[in-house]
Design an enzyme around this catalytic site. Structure first.
Site, PDB file in Angstrom:
ATOM      1  N   GLU A  44       0.775  -1.242   0.000  1.00  0.00           N
ATOM      2  CA  GLU A  44       0.000   0.000   0.000  1.00  0.00           C
ATOM      3  C   GLU A  44       0.809   1.296   0.000  1.00  0.00           C
ATOM      4  OE1 GLU A  44      -3.022  -0.005   3.012  1.00  0.00           O
ATOM      5  OE2 GLU A  44      -4.170  -1.492   1.945  1.00  0.00           O
TER       6      GLU A  44
ATOM      7  N   GLU B 271      -6.548  -8.002   0.585  1.00  0.00           N
ATOM      8  CA  GLU B 271      -7.234  -7.480   1.779  1.00  0.00           C
ATOM      9  C   GLU B 271      -8.619  -7.016   1.363  1.00  0.00           C
ATOM     10  OE1 GLU B 271      -5.199  -4.618   4.289  1.00  0.00           O
ATOM     11  OE2 GLU B 271      -3.262  -5.467   3.745  1.00  0.00           O
TER      12      GLU B 271
HETATM   13  C1  BG6 Z   1      -4.753  -1.779   5.142  1.00  0.00           C
HETATM   14  C2  BG6 Z   1      -3.450  -2.278   5.709  1.00  0.00           C
HETATM   15  O1  BG6 Z   1      -4.581  -0.466   4.776  1.00  0.00           O
HETATM   16  O2  BG6 Z   1      -5.842  -1.679   5.982  1.00  0.00           O
HETATM   17  C3  BG6 Z   1      -3.598  -3.138   6.950  1.00  0.00           C
HETATM   18  O3  BG6 Z   1      -2.696  -2.945   4.736  1.00  0.00           O
HETATM   19  C4  BG6 Z   1      -4.641  -2.530   7.844  1.00  0.00           C
HETATM   20  O4  BG6 Z   1      -2.337  -3.219   7.548  1.00  0.00           O
HETATM   21  C5  BG6 Z   1      -5.966  -2.516   7.107  1.00  0.00           C
HETATM   22  O5  BG6 Z   1      -4.770  -3.184   9.078  1.00  0.00           O
HETATM   23  C6  BG6 Z   1      -7.125  -1.978   7.925  1.00  0.00           C
HETATM   24  O6  BG6 Z   1      -6.811  -0.718   8.426  1.00  0.00           O
HETATM   25  P1  BG6 Z   1      -6.911  -0.391   9.961  1.00  0.00           P
HETATM   26  O7  BG6 Z   1      -6.384   0.980  10.137  1.00  0.00           O
HETATM   27  O8  BG6 Z   1      -8.346  -0.527  10.310  1.00  0.00           O
HETATM   28  O9  BG6 Z   1      -6.064  -1.405  10.650  1.00  0.00           O
END
Ligand code: BG6
Length: 482
Positions: A166, A379
């Site tokens: 990212e 993700e």
């Molecule tokens: C993504 C990242 O941006 O979002 C993860 O790659 C992250 O590392 C995920 O945990 C969710 O974001 P957050 O801030 O809710 O943990």
């Protein structure tokens, strides 16, 4: 149309090293910048530190067994640079690399394909102390040293590699993702300089995979939110295009065409934020081509026009720290280019992330049509408060609804010809959120701990665990049973 997903489709889930492993300064590992950043968040906001996280370091066998029980075909995780090379470079930490050997062997023994991310926000702190980390070009050669070692070590066991997690989100949330020494605070040019160094590192990693891994495939993992215009007024449509160019296209063009998007670069030059590019850089970037694109998709975004001369200043993305809807600290503003805003058509999570399954179908169609490279989801998920009931259950219906809708959207895109290799939602198990501690949960597996108290980090199957098991068993045809 066949309802089933392809037989070889990689169903799984994802995590990242510092968000699950713990053992942050034991077994030879030294601090990463995330260990330091999260200690600071603990002091400021009371969020858990990365010291224990989900204690995967000590629970990995149990976690892999649970993944197997769910039917996983793949597990996307990252390697902590500071566990392998505690000082960023120099001698390897044997115990550290052994941990990843054991994890990968355990996965393979359970027929789970490892999808390895080389870098997920956690630069060794030693390199920040030495030369300010990613701000300095020196980091590129140290990254090469680390990446070469790891890729070579696992070249016969790991086929799928993602390089840097990212970059677009790192640029947006620079102080959350990189340790920024005081003297650079408020300097927005470093965001794009860091990103340029990451582009060089990404290209090097792509070349190394192509050179060292027989049949290896490599790509970046991009945090991708399509930007919609707030209205159909032409000025808003133009603002959305500007935001898309700066947030998304600026990265895709590097990965697939080997150059920076012109419009975005002209805006960065105009505002003094453009990166310094040295002779040879763009040639290197071109040589490091990607085989696929890994997408991290959570939400879509919205933009409106932001005319110049109205007294607005450049500011970057806000964050909701409280977990109460509507408490977002602000929206990115790039005067003369765009201003981000809330989309009135979409519901949000408690942390103000717009819920938009159609956005996933949209980006799949859009990206595939433009680059014709295979895509994978590394993700996708819903951050939510989960309640452990007295009888030891977690009824996370809301998470099932979210994932079901996104799987349907992905299938629709596939039915229109998009090639998708894998679906690895966030996250296999509960973990330390990058911005909101452990109370914001994403996992199929509940980790019994709070921000204040790590307890034993016991693992408990959520309702979504059983639901996902059926999804995988049925090759994606049964999205309803629980
Ligand atoms: C993504 C990242 O941006 O979002 C993860 O790659 C992250 O590392 C995920 O945990 C969710 O974001 P957050 O801030 O809710 O943990």
């Amino acid at each position: 149309m066949d309802n089933k997903f392809p037989k070889e489709f990689l169903w799984g889930a994802a995590t990242s090293a510092y968000q699950v492993e713990g053992a942050a300064t034991t077994h030879g590992k030294k601090l990463s910048q995330q260990d330091v950043i999260n200690k600071d968040s603990y002091e400021k906001f009371g969020f858990a530190t990365a010291e224990i996280a989900s204690d995967e370091y000590h629970h990995y066998k149990e976690d892999v067994a649970l993944m197997k029980e769910m039917g996983f075909k793949a597990y996307r995780f990252s390697i902590a640079w500071s566990r392998v090379f505690p000082d960023g470079t120099g001698p390897v930490n044997e115990e550290g690399i052994q941990y990843y050997r054991d994890l990968i062997d355990e996965l393979k023994a359970n027929d789970i394909e490892p999808i390895v991310t080389l870098y997920h926000y956690d630069l060794p702190m030693a390199l920040v102390d030495k030369y300010d980390g990613w701000i300095s070009r020196e980091v590129v050669k140290d990254f090469e040293y680390y990446a070469r070692y790891v890729i070579n070590e696992f070249k016969d066991k790991v086929k799928y590699w993602t390089t840097i997690n990212e970059q677009s989100i790192i640029v947006q949330f620079i102080e959350q993702k990189c340790y920024i020494p005081e003297k650079y605070k408020g300097n927005n040019q470093i965001r794009y300089q860091i990103n340029h160094h990451m582009n060089l590192a990404h290209a090097i990693a792509c070349k190394l995979v192509h050179e060292l891994v027989p049949n290896g495939l490599v790509g970046a993992a991009i945090g991708y939110a399509p930007v919609y215009p707030l209205t159909s007024k032409p000025e808003d449509v133009m603002a959305a295009q500007n935001a898309n160019d700066l947030h998304n296209q600026y990265y895709l063009d590097i990965y697939f065409k080997g150059h920076y998007t012109k419009s975005a670069m002209i805006y960065l030059e105009k505002t003094g934020m453009a990166p310094k590019i040295e002779p040879g850089d763009m040639e290197l970037i071109k040589e490091g081509y990607s085989d696929f694109l890994a997408l991290n998709y959570y939400a879509s975004e919205c933009a409106k026009a932001c005319p110049e001369g109205e007294g607005k200043e450049i500011c970057f993305a806000g964050v909701n720290r409280s977990g109460k809807k509507g408490e977002m600290s602000g929206y990115e503003t790039q005067p003369g280019f765009f201003e981000m805003c809330k989309n009135p058509n979409l519901d949000t999570t408690d942390w103000d992330w717009a819920i938009d399954p159609t956005g996933l179908e949209y980006i799949f169609r859009d990206i595939y049509c433009r680059y014709e490279k295979p895509l994978m989801i590394t993700e996708n998920g819903l951050g939510a408060y989960d309640e452990l009931t007295e009888d030891g259950k977690i009824h996370d219906e809301y998470r099932i609804d979210y994932l079901r809708a996104h799987i349907k959207a992905m299938k629709k895109a596939m039915d229109y010809g998009v090639e998708v290799l894998a679906y690895c939602p966030w996250s296999a198990l509960d973990l330390l959120s990058t911005s909101n501690g452990v109370k914001k949960r994403y996992g199929f597996i509940y980790v019994d701990r709070t921000d204040d108290d790590p307890k034993e980090c016991a693992r408990i199957r959520k309702d979504s665990f059983y639901w996902y098991q059926k999804v995988i068993q049925s090759q994606g045809t049964d999205l309803e049973s629980k």
